[in-house]
Design a protein around this motif. Structure first.
Motif, PDB file in Angstrom:
ATOM      1  N   ARG A 133      -3.611  -1.237 -14.857  1.00  0.00           N
ATOM      2  CA  ARG A 133      -4.368   0.005 -14.669  1.00  0.00           C
ATOM      3  C   ARG A 133      -3.506   1.258 -14.781  1.00  0.00           C
ATOM      4  O   ARG A 133      -4.023   2.369 -14.635  1.00  0.00           O
ATOM      5  N   ALA A 134      -2.218   1.115 -15.017  1.00  0.00           N
ATOM      6  CA  ALA A 134      -1.320   2.269 -14.984  1.00  0.00           C
ATOM      7  C   ALA A 134      -1.670   3.292 -16.059  1.00  0.00           C
ATOM      8  O   ALA A 134      -1.683   4.499 -15.805  1.00  0.00           O
ATOM      9  N   SER A 185      -4.564   4.033 -17.635  1.00  0.00           N
ATOM     10  CA  SER A 185      -5.802   4.788 -17.399  1.00  0.00           C
ATOM     11  C   SER A 185      -5.735   5.612 -16.117  1.00  0.00           C
ATOM     12  O   SER A 185      -6.220   6.752 -16.068  1.00  0.00           O
ATOM     13  N   VAL A 186      -5.108   5.078 -15.071  1.00  0.00           N
ATOM     14  CA  VAL A 186      -5.074   5.773 -13.790  1.00  0.00           C
ATOM     15  C   VAL A 186      -4.157   6.984 -13.831  1.00  0.00           C
ATOM     16  O   VAL A 186      -4.482   8.062 -13.311  1.00  0.00           O
ATOM     17  N   LEU A 187      -3.001   6.833 -14.468  1.00  0.00           N
ATOM     18  CA  LEU A 187      -1.996   7.901 -14.495  1.00  0.00           C
ATOM     19  C   LEU A 187      -2.061   8.722 -15.780  1.00  0.00           C
ATOM     20  O   LEU A 187      -1.062   9.319 -16.177  1.00  0.00           O
ATOM     21  N   LYS A 188      -3.215   8.763 -16.433  1.00  0.00           N
ATOM     22  CA  LYS A 188      -3.329   9.445 -17.709  1.00  0.00           C
ATOM     23  C   LYS A 188      -3.009  10.933 -17.610  1.00  0.00           C
ATOM     24  O   LYS A 188      -2.367  11.496 -18.494  1.00  0.00           O
ATOM     25  N   ASP A 228      -1.624  -6.019 -11.257  1.00  0.00           N
ATOM     26  CA  ASP A 228      -2.730  -5.080 -11.105  1.00  0.00           C
ATOM     27  C   ASP A 228      -2.290  -3.652 -11.431  1.00  0.00           C
ATOM     28  O   ASP A 228      -3.017  -2.893 -12.100  1.00  0.00           O
ATOM     29  N   PHE A 244      -2.919   6.006  -5.621  1.00  0.00           N
ATOM     30  CA  PHE A 244      -3.480   5.860  -6.963  1.00  0.00           C
ATOM     31  C   PHE A 244      -4.033   4.461  -7.248  1.00  0.00           C
ATOM     32  O   PHE A 244      -4.904   4.307  -8.092  1.00  0.00           O
ATOM     33  N   PHE A 245      -3.543   3.439  -6.542  1.00  0.00           N
ATOM     34  CA  PHE A 245      -3.966   2.072  -6.852  1.00  0.00           C
ATOM     35  C   PHE A 245      -4.605   1.364  -5.657  1.00  0.00           C
ATOM     36  O   PHE A 245      -5.079   0.239  -5.825  1.00  0.00           O
ATOM     37  N   GLN A 270      -1.350  12.451 -15.001  1.00  0.00           N
ATOM     38  CA  GLN A 270      -0.319  12.683 -14.005  1.00  0.00           C
ATOM     39  C   GLN A 270       1.009  13.025 -14.680  1.00  0.00           C
ATOM     40  O   GLN A 270       1.208  12.774 -15.870  1.00  0.00           O
TER      41      GLN A 270
END
Length: 331
Positions: free
Chosen positions: A253-254, A256-259, A249, A213-214, A261
């Protein structure tokens, strides 16, 4: 004939003077004193000469016919005079007795006041000593509280620094297989391990999530389940990264990235920092709805630039701060 004359004269004299005048009883005689011992003056007590005039001085009128008749007005005056003297004597005696009783009572009151004064002085001194001790103890307790608070802040700071590179994976089911396993782990299985329950590899699981994911390919220093087991809720995976920059980092971004999940990532906070964060959670959500985004780190909710946000400030300051807009990121 002379004898008859003397006899007749004697008889005549006897007839004329035969009735002796009756004397009025003396009120100050011994018999009267015995009747009223407490009603006589000291001069009228037995054995002392009476100062009252003799009965000879009393006014007794002897009529010619031999009868003794006293004057009624003079008798009543004497009785009133004697009664007045008796009343005066009793009054003086009662006043003397009352005065002695008052003197005794006054002395007792003075003694009680003296004893009470000493007791009050002792209690006052004891209260003053207790007040001094209480002030000393309050000062000491205040100093100890300040020292405890200072030590607690220092301890929390040290604990916060030890968790500097930590993150927590929340919502990942326990014993879940990672998406990609190293080749050596698949080839290392044998018949003995097949019969044993599978042990979860939290390090491999965390590295897989970070890489997928990152795009972080660095190794994870340590990872394990943390917390108490509860039914229906998996425990957190506590992960310690090798680099603090990787943590920053991931945290930025956690959201928006894991929205979309089933799991999310949070910071590993100390107990004091977690309590401070939850204390203002509702206010942070209200500010976020107005367009002001805050970021929690180093034990405080902070604006852009790192300044702590004062939730207890006046409404003017709050309205001024809310006009800043997107000042940071909440995570």
């Amino acid at each position: 004939m002379s004898y008859d004359l003397r006899k007749s004269q004697k008889g005549k004299h006897t007839k004329t003077t035969g009735s002796v005048p009756t004397k009025r009883p003396n009120p100050f005689s011994h018999n009267m004193y015995k009747a009223l011992p407490d009603q006589l003056t000291p001069s009228q007590r037995p054995g002392e000469p009476s100062q009252v005039s003799s009965p000879a001085n009393t006014s007794v009128i002897t009529p010619v016919n031999g009868t003794n008749t006293s004057t009624p007005d003079r008798t009543f005056q004497d009785q009133d005079f004697e009664q007045s003297k008796l009343d005066l004597f009793l009054t003086k005696k009662f006043e003397a007795m009352l005065e002695r009783a008052v003197d005794r009572l006054a002395k007792k009151i003075e003694a009680v006041e003296s004893l009470l004064g000493d007791s009050l002085e002792f209690e006052r001194q004891r209260v003053n000593d207790l007040q001094v001790k209480q002030n000393h103890l309050e000062t000491r307790i205040k100093n100890l509280e300040e020292e405890v608070a200072k030590n607690g802040a220092a301890t929390n700071k040290s604990e916060r620094f030890s968790r500097r590179n930590n993150i927590r994976l929340v919502g990942i089911d326990e014993y879940q297989q990672p998406t990609s396993l190293p080749a050596d782990s698949a080839s290392s299985s044998d018949s003995s391990s097949a019969s044993e329950p599978h042990q979860e590899d939290c390090i491999t699981l965390a590295e897989d999530k970070l890489r997928s994911f990152f795009g972080i390919t660095s190794k994870v220093e340590r990872a394990h389940r943390d917390g108490r087991k509860t039914n229906g809720r998996p425990r957190h995976i506590l992960v310690k990264l090798l680099s603090y920059r990787d943590k920053v980092d991931v945290m930025k971004r956690a959201r928006s990235v894991l929205k979309n999940q089933s799991f999310f990532i949070i910071d590993d906070l100390t107990s004091a920092d977690l309590q401070e964060k939850r204390k203002w959670s509702k206010q942070v959500q209200a500010l976020y709805a107005q367009g002001t985004k805050l970021r929690f780190y180093a034990g405080k909710w902070r604006l852009r630039g790192g300044d702590p946000f004062n939730f207890e400030s006046s409404s003017d300051d709050t309205s001024r701060i809310t006009t800043i807009g997107h000042a940071g990121v909440v995570f």
